[in-house]
Motif scaffolding. Structure first.
Motif, PDB file in Angstrom:
ATOM      1  N   VAL A  67     120.192  58.712  35.847  1.00 19.45           N
ATOM      2  CA  VAL A  67     120.193  59.893  36.711  1.00 19.45           C
ATOM      3  C   VAL A  67     118.878  60.650  36.570  1.00 19.45           C
ATOM      4  CG1 VAL A  67     121.321  62.114  37.123  1.00 19.45           C
ATOM      5  CG2 VAL A  67     122.697  60.091  36.658  1.00 19.45           C
ATOM      6  N   ALA A  68     118.447  60.870  35.335  1.00 16.41           N
ATOM      7  CA  ALA A  68     117.243  61.654  35.079  1.00 16.41           C
ATOM      8  C   ALA A  68     115.974  60.827  35.239  1.00 16.41           C
ATOM      9  CB  ALA A  68     117.297  62.235  33.667  1.00 16.41           C
ATOM     10  N   GLY A  69     116.109  59.533  35.263  1.00 13.44           N
ATOM     11  CA  GLY A  69     114.940  58.664  35.318  1.00 13.44           C
ATOM     12  C   GLY A  69     114.531  58.243  33.919  1.00 13.44           C
ATOM     13  N   ILE A  70     114.324  56.968  33.757  1.00 14.86           N
ATOM     14  CA  ILE A  70     113.979  56.447  32.443  1.00 14.86           C
ATOM     15  C   ILE A  70     112.525  56.786  32.152  1.00 14.86           C
ATOM     16  CG2 ILE A  70     113.754  54.358  31.061  1.00 14.86           C
ATOM     17  CD1 ILE A  70     116.111  53.222  32.648  1.00 14.86           C
ATOM     18  N   LYS A  71     112.313  57.445  31.048  1.00 15.70           N
ATOM     19  CA  LYS A  71     110.965  57.849  30.658  1.00 15.70           C
ATOM     20  C   LYS A  71     110.286  56.707  29.910  1.00 15.70           C
ATOM     21  CE  LYS A  71     112.427  62.623  30.314  1.00 15.70           C
ATOM     22  NZ  LYS A  71     113.724  62.481  30.830  1.00 15.70           N
ATOM     23  N   LEU A  72     109.006  56.862  29.672  1.00 19.55           N
ATOM     24  CA  LEU A  72     108.265  55.856  28.919  1.00 19.55           C
ATOM     25  C   LEU A  72     108.814  55.758  27.501  1.00 19.55           C
ATOM     26  CD1 LEU A  72     104.640  56.656  30.056  1.00 19.55           C
ATOM     27  CD2 LEU A  72     106.083  54.774  30.800  1.00 19.55           C
ATOM     28  N   LEU A  73     108.956  54.540  27.043  1.00 21.38           N
ATOM     29  CA  LEU A  73     109.497  54.309  25.709  1.00 21.38           C
ATOM     30  C   LEU A  73     108.362  54.210  24.697  1.00 21.38           C
ATOM     31  CD1 LEU A  73     112.201  51.618  26.537  1.00 21.38           C
ATOM     32  CD2 LEU A  73     112.492  54.079  26.373  1.00 21.38           C
ATOM     33  N   THR A  74     108.671  54.568  23.469  1.00 17.47           N
ATOM     34  CA  THR A  74     107.697  54.415  22.393  1.00 17.47           C
ATOM     35  C   THR A  74     107.699  52.967  21.923  1.00 17.47           C
ATOM     36  OG1 THR A  74     109.286  54.902  20.647  1.00 17.47           O
ATOM     37  CG2 THR A  74     108.122  56.787  21.636  1.00 17.47           C
ATOM     38  N   VAL A  75     106.746  52.625  21.092  1.00 17.40           N
ATOM     39  CA  VAL A  75     106.669  51.264  20.560  1.00 17.40           C
ATOM     40  C   VAL A  75     107.917  50.944  19.751  1.00 17.40           C
ATOM     41  CG1 VAL A  75     105.367  49.745  19.023  1.00 17.40           C
ATOM     42  CG2 VAL A  75     104.157  51.282  20.564  1.00 17.40           C
ATOM     43  N   GLY A  76     108.372  51.885  18.943  1.00 14.57           N
ATOM     44  CA  GLY A  76     109.581  51.670  18.148  1.00 14.57           C
ATOM     45  C   GLY A  76     110.807  51.430  19.014  1.00 14.57           C
ATOM     46  N   GLN A  77     110.915  52.174  20.115  1.00 16.36           N
ATOM     47  CA  GLN A  77     112.043  51.974  21.030  1.00 16.36           C
ATOM     48  C   GLN A  77     111.970  50.604  21.694  1.00 16.36           C
ATOM     49  OE1 GLN A  77     111.262  55.563  23.246  1.00 16.36           O
ATOM     50  NE2 GLN A  77     113.185  56.489  22.548  1.00 16.36           N
ATOM     51  N   TRP A  78     110.760  50.157  22.060  1.00 19.11           N
ATOM     52  CA  TRP A  78     110.613  48.817  22.646  1.00 19.11           C
ATOM     53  C   TRP A  78     110.992  47.743  21.635  1.00 19.11           C
ATOM     54  CZ3 TRP A  78     110.726  47.522  27.411  1.00 19.11           C
ATOM     55  CH2 TRP A  78     110.205  48.357  28.389  1.00 19.11           C
ATOM     56  N   ILE A  79     110.613  47.923  20.389  1.00 22.82           N
ATOM     57  CA  ILE A  79     110.962  46.944  19.352  1.00 22.82           C
ATOM     58  C   ILE A  79     112.469  46.890  19.173  1.00 22.82           C
ATOM     59  CG2 ILE A  79     110.807  46.472  16.865  1.00 22.82           C
ATOM     60  CD1 ILE A  79     107.912  47.535  17.028  1.00 22.82           C
ATOM     61  N   TYR A  80     113.100  48.045  19.082  1.00 18.23           N
ATOM     62  CA  TYR A  80     114.557  48.070  18.912  1.00 18.23           C
ATOM     63  C   TYR A  80     115.265  47.481  20.127  1.00 18.23           C
ATOM     64  CZ  TYR A  80     119.133  49.576  17.447  1.00 18.23           C
ATOM     65  OH  TYR A  80     120.439  49.579  17.046  1.00 18.23           O
ATOM     66  N   LEU A  81     114.778  47.796  21.312  1.00 22.72           N
ATOM     67  CA  LEU A  81     115.360  47.252  22.535  1.00 22.72           C
ATOM     68  C   LEU A  81     115.238  45.737  22.566  1.00 22.72           C
ATOM     69  CD1 LEU A  81     116.646  47.997  25.272  1.00 22.72           C
ATOM     70  CD2 LEU A  81     114.342  48.127  26.202  1.00 22.72           C
ATOM     71  N   GLY A  82     114.059  45.208  22.230  1.00 20.26           N
ATOM     72  CA  GLY A  82     113.873  43.758  22.186  1.00 20.26           C
ATOM     73  C   GLY A  82     114.762  43.091  21.153  1.00 20.26           C
TER      74      GLY A  82
END
Length: 158
Positions: free
Chosen positions: A106-121
């Motif tokens: 709803v709010a729009g996905i903001k840019l993720l940090t490197v740590g968030q990308w690592i956890y997501l992967g």
């Protein structure tokens, strides 16, 4: 679990506001994880049970990744706009758009940090590994269903 639902069903802090949720059922994650492990590697499962396993596992992965990657940082800004504890309970508790599971869309996905990308992967890799067994069995069920269906279609005379 049924006993806990009956015991805590009318408890005044059941919702846990915007943070804890039904925390009294959290320990049920342990037997649920064991049941999921059995379901993911049960070789004689039906296509329907494998489909249910994939759907439940997919929703579980989304809840875990969403909570860790996106969190609910923006939801309190909507629910408690003045910071004084006054909030719109029906909007925050009963409207899906303000649920922590949907609010990033709803709010729009903001840019993720490197740590968030690592956890997501990492979470997606683990989820793909857990879903591999049921998805391959579903593909096998579809293959055994599709070959006779294709033969019937070829045998049909137009």
């Amino acid at each position: 679990m049924i006993g806990l639902l009956l015991l805590y069903g009318m408890y005044w802090a059941w919702s846990g506001a915007s943070f804890w949720g039904p925390r009294y059922l959290l320990f049920a994650a342990i037997p649920a994880a064991f049941a999921l492990a059995v379901r993911c590697y049960q070789s004689d499962a039906s296509a329907l049970s494998d489909l249910v396993t994939v759907v439940v596992l997919g929703l579980s992965i989304w809840v875990g990744l969403n909570g860790a990657v996106f969190g609910d940082v923006d939801v309190p800004k909507v629910c408690w706009p003045d910071g004084a504890g006054h909030y719109e309970a029906p909007i925050c508790f009963y409207t899906p758009e303000f649920s922590a599971l949907w609010y990033p869309f709803v709010a729009g996905i903001k840019l993720l940090t490197v740590g968030q990308w690592i956890y997501l992967g990492y979470g997606l890799a683990v989820g793909a590994y857990l879903m591999a067994g049921p998805l391959l069995r579903i593909a096998g069920h579809l293959h055994t269903w599709a070959i006779p269906a294709a033969a019937r279609v070829r045998a049909f005379h137009w």
